[in-house]
Design a protein around this motif. Structure first.
Motif, mmCIF file in Angstrom:
data_model
loop_
_atom_site.group_PDB
_atom_site.id
_atom_site.type_symbol
_atom_site.label_atom_id
_atom_site.label_comp_id
_atom_site.label_asym_id
_atom_site.label_seq_id
_atom_site.Cartn_x
_atom_site.Cartn_y
_atom_site.Cartn_z
ATOM 1 N N THR A 114 10.362 -5.719 -0.858
ATOM 2 C CA THR A 114 9.394 -4.658 -0.578
ATOM 3 C C THR A 114 9.993 -3.283 -0.853
ATOM 4 O OG1 THR A 114 8.495 -6.079 1.162
ATOM 5 C CG2 THR A 114 7.805 -3.785 1.155
ATOM 6 N N GLY A 115 11.259 -3.091 -0.460
ATOM 7 C CA GLY A 115 11.928 -1.824 -0.758
ATOM 8 C C GLY A 115 12.043 -1.574 -2.244
ATOM 9 N N SER A 116 12.314 -2.623 -3.009
ATOM 10 C CA SER A 116 12.406 -2.486 -4.466
ATOM 11 C C SER A 116 11.074 -2.055 -5.061
ATOM 12 C CB SER A 116 12.856 -3.811 -5.092
ATOM 13 O OG SER A 116 14.106 -4.213 -4.585
ATOM 14 N N PHE A 117 9.986 -2.630 -4.531
ATOM 15 C CA PHE A 117 8.659 -2.275 -5.035
ATOM 16 C C PHE A 117 8.367 -0.794 -4.795
ATOM 17 C CE2 PHE A 117 4.025 -1.893 -4.382
ATOM 18 C CZ PHE A 117 3.594 -2.291 -5.637
ATOM 19 N N ILE A 118 8.748 -0.295 -3.629
ATOM 20 C CA ILE A 118 8.531 1.126 -3.330
ATOM 21 C C ILE A 118 9.394 1.997 -4.243
ATOM 22 C CG2 ILE A 118 8.799 2.897 -1.559
ATOM 23 C CD1 ILE A 118 8.142 0.735 0.519
ATOM 24 N N GLY A 132 15.694 -14.688 -0.717
ATOM 25 C CA GLY A 132 16.517 -13.581 -0.250
ATOM 26 C C GLY A 132 17.566 -13.172 -1.263
ATOM 27 N N VAL A 133 18.170 -14.153 -1.937
ATOM 28 C CA VAL A 133 19.187 -13.842 -2.945
ATOM 29 C C VAL A 133 18.559 -13.040 -4.090
ATOM 30 C CG1 VAL A 133 20.782 -14.826 -4.629
ATOM 31 C CG2 VAL A 133 20.561 -15.880 -2.362
ATOM 32 N N ALA A 134 17.411 -13.515 -4.589
ATOM 33 C CA ALA A 134 16.746 -12.818 -5.690
ATOM 34 C C ALA A 134 16.280 -11.427 -5.260
ATOM 35 C CB ALA A 134 15.558 -13.636 -6.187
ATOM 36 N N ALA A 135 15.748 -11.316 -4.041
ATOM 37 C CA ALA A 135 15.283 -10.011 -3.545
ATOM 38 C C ALA A 135 16.438 -9.032 -3.396
ATOM 39 C CB ALA A 135 14.556 -10.184 -2.216
ATOM 40 N N LEU A 136 17.601 -9.525 -2.957
ATOM 41 C CA LEU A 136 18.763 -8.650 -2.800
ATOM 42 C C LEU A 136 19.271 -8.172 -4.156
ATOM 43 C CD1 LEU A 136 20.765 -7.363 -0.846
ATOM 44 C CD2 LEU A 136 22.162 -9.454 -1.004
ATOM 45 N N VAL A 137 19.319 -9.066 -5.140
ATOM 46 C CA VAL A 137 19.726 -8.676 -6.494
ATOM 47 C C VAL A 137 18.759 -7.627 -7.052
ATOM 48 C CG1 VAL A 137 19.903 -9.495 -8.883
ATOM 49 C CG2 VAL A 137 20.954 -10.814 -7.025
ATOM 50 N N GLN A 138 17.467 -7.851 -6.845
ATOM 51 C CA GLN A 138 16.463 -6.892 -7.316
ATOM 52 C C GLN A 138 16.662 -5.525 -6.659
ATOM 53 O OE1 GLN A 138 12.397 -7.609 -6.065
ATOM 54 N NE2 GLN A 138 11.617 -6.950 -8.055
ATOM 55 N N TRP A 139 16.938 -5.517 -5.363
ATOM 56 C CA TRP A 139 17.154 -4.262 -4.643
ATOM 57 C C TRP A 139 18.380 -3.517 -5.178
ATOM 58 C CZ3 TRP A 139 15.477 -0.579 -1.481
ATOM 59 C CH2 TRP A 139 16.398 0.184 -0.767
ATOM 60 N N LEU A 140 19.489 -4.234 -5.346
ATOM 61 C CA LEU A 140 20.724 -3.600 -5.811
ATOM 62 C C LEU A 140 20.558 -3.029 -7.221
ATOM 63 C CD1 LEU A 140 23.350 -6.183 -4.489
ATOM 64 C CD2 LEU A 140 22.839 -3.919 -3.550
ATOM 65 N N LEU A 141 19.907 -3.789 -8.103
ATOM 66 C CA LEU A 141 19.695 -3.301 -9.467
ATOM 67 C C LEU A 141 18.754 -2.104 -9.492
ATOM 68 C CD1 LEU A 141 19.361 -6.675 -11.429
ATOM 69 C CD2 LEU A 141 21.297 -5.096 -11.423
ATOM 70 N N HIS A 182 0.821 -1.208 0.000
ATOM 71 C CA HIS A 182 0.000 0.000 0.000
ATOM 72 C C HIS A 182 0.858 1.262 0.000
ATOM 73 C CE1 HIS A 182 -3.599 -2.296 0.220
ATOM 74 N NE2 HIS A 182 -3.241 -2.885 1.337
ATOM 75 N N ILE A 183 2.018 1.215 0.659
ATOM 76 C CA ILE A 183 2.929 2.363 0.578
ATOM 77 C C ILE A 183 3.389 2.546 -0.866
ATOM 78 C CG2 ILE A 183 5.195 3.241 1.252
ATOM 79 C CD1 ILE A 183 4.791 1.953 3.968
ATOM 80 N N GLY A 184 3.740 1.437 -1.525
ATOM 81 C CA GLY A 184 4.163 1.520 -2.918
ATOM 82 C C GLY A 184 3.068 2.047 -3.827
ATOM 83 N N ALA A 185 1.825 1.604 -3.583
ATOM 84 C CA ALA A 185 0.711 2.064 -4.413
ATOM 85 C C ALA A 185 0.486 3.560 -4.255
ATOM 86 C CB ALA A 185 -0.560 1.294 -4.051
#
Length: 495
Positions: free
Chosen positions: A338-342, A387-396, A265-268
């Protein structure tokens, strides 16, 4: 009511309906798990994911086409409706024919029993998809939210009733899915006129080519983004087996609660907020939003991770014991996503859609390869792939945001203070568990852990991050004042 008020009112109804439906769905899932084993739930989940994947591919952006191009006349709406329905029939036929092959590849014979029912549910739901978009065009979001909420309630009631009173097993979940689809489709179909989207009109070849061009990029983005949320279930099933995959699926659903209830909801909200803000103000706005999200998400995720053994023992039967360690891993692993989505709101505001697409591709590739490698060490190690995929997504995502001036150095110090408060909370919860495990019933222990966590985290933040809490509250107040100031300026400029 003007359009702006309709949009905001509809968004509020959507959030309330979505939260209510998710709450009912979660309760229903936990009650269903008391009557079914993890392997059965995993097989039903895999069958449903296969049907959903076919639905995403066969949608071809037709719903979005109705929203965007529906104003061009009935030809546009009818053409999109026909392409959508015919593609759906073709998709269902292909998957039905391929059912034995899919079940054999997954090493899950019972998936072949569940997939036809899942395809029937998807087919019914597709009948209401175009009317859903017509309602969205007319800003009738309340009817959409009502249908979704009623569908979630219907699923929970039917599934729990059937698994507790019959011997249908996994088929009870499939029947409930079909009932849910009927309720959702019925709510949208009855709110529109059939002639608005099904009355035949002549369709030109140029219109069909336009639909195909329009739908190609949308289909790719939707399939990848939705696949990132769901495809790990069948992959995990294939790699570690039905029982472990069922436990993983339950843990994943519970671990996603902070992301769904808060981060989503924060992202939306951030998408329109960042788009409306001047470019020079957007970086500071994103840092502030991420800090606010961290204030809520960090303790929720840490609390789920630390309370997992007590939570699972209190709510689920012994056959689901493996959910506890998996939940402890996944609750923390889901945070970067979640951070990446925001942050994606910042990229969308700067029209970096290509970046978003390639980030999804890289995330999916990382998830698949990590699952395959880590699954050799068992399901608990394999869950770390999230976690690995989420971290890669965040860094990118962070790297992509730098091109438009976003720097997150100001986020480090607040997050360290929030993490310290979460660590103190975790120590206090563990101390409570050690002191009471021989004296209190499991339900009271769980209630005590939650209460201790809330009190200690609140006290710790008051000590080490009072300014962060104050800034978050001031930010909410500032938004209100700005809204009022905008209203005043609009009034002053009105002749």
């Amino acid at each position: 009511m003007n359009d702006h008020r309709k949009i905001f009112s509809g968004a509020a109804l959507g959030i309330i309906g979505g939260l209510s439906g998710r709450a009912v769905g979660l309760i229903g899932t936990l009650l269903i798990a008391r009557h079914l084993t993890p392997d059965i739930v995993a097989e039903v989940t895999v069958a449903t994911v296969i049907a959903l994947t076919g639905n995403w591919i066969a949608a071809w952006g037709c719903g979005q086409y109705v929203v965007v191009r529906g104003g061009e006349g009935r030809e546009a709406i009818f053409a999109a409706s026909m392409v959508y329905l015919l593609a759906g029939i073709a998709m269902i036929a292909v998957l039905w024919w391929a059912t034995p092959t899919l079940a054999q590849w997954l090493q899950a014979p019972r998936v072949a029993d569940y997939l036809p029912g899942a395809l029937l549910g998807i087919g019914i739901r597709r009948l209401g998809a175009i009317p859903d978009k017509l309602l969205a065009r007319e800003l009738r979001f309340g009817r959409i939210a009502l249908g979704t909420a009623l569908g979630d309630v219907a699923y929970a009631v039917v599934a729990v009733s059937l698994v507790s009173m019959t011997t249908l097993g996994g088929q009870a979940m499939i029947i409930a899915f079909i009932v849910q689809s009927c309720v959702i489709a019925g709510a949208t179909i009855t709110a529109t006129r059939l002639r608005d989207w099904l009355l035949p009109v002549k369709v030109s070849a140029a219109r069909l080519r336009d639909i195909l061009r329009f739908g190609a990029p949308i289909t790719g983005e939707i399939v990848l983004s939705e696949g990132a949320r769901y495809w790990d279930k069948p992959l995990m099933f294939r790699l570690v087996g039905a029982h472990d995959a069922g436990s993983y699926g339950m843990a994943f659903n519970l671990a996603q609660l902070p992301a769904v209830y808060v981060g989503g909801h924060i992202g939306a909200v951030m998408v329109p907020a960042v788009t409306r803000a001047p470019p020079q103000e957007r970086p500071a706005l994103m840092v502030r939003a991420l800090t606010f999200a961290a204030l809520l998400l960090f303790p929720m995720s840490a609390g789920l991770a630390i309370c997992a053994p007590t939570l699972v023992a209190a709510l689920l039967p012994p056959t689901w014991w493996q959910v506890a360690p998996l939940l402890s891993v996944l609750a923390i692993a889901a945070l970067p996503g979640t951070g990446s989505f925001i942050l994606s709101a910042f990229l969308a505001a700067h029209s970096r859609n290509q970046w978003l697409m390639w980030i999804e591709v890289a995330t999916m590739a990382t998830l698949v390869s990590s699952l395959w490698l880590l699954s050799k060490g068992g399901v608990l190690l394999a869950s770390g792939a999230i976690g690995v995929a989420a971290l890669v997504q965040w860094l990118l995502t962070v790297r992509a945001c730098r091109a438009d001036g976003l720097r997150l150095r100001g986020l480090v110090a607040p997050c360290l203070r929030i993490a310290l408060a979460c660590a103190l909370m975790s120590v206090a919860v563990l101390a409570w568990r050690w002191a009471t495990q021989a004296h209190l019933a499991i339900g009271w222990r769980l209630a005590g852990e939650v209460l201790v966590g809330v009190v200690v985290y609140g006290g710790a933040m008051w000590g080490v991050g009072r300014d962060l809490v104050g800034d978050a509250l001031a930010g909410l107040g500032m938004s209100r004042r700005r809204h009022l100031e905008d209203r005043v300026r609009e009034g002053e400029s009105t002749p």
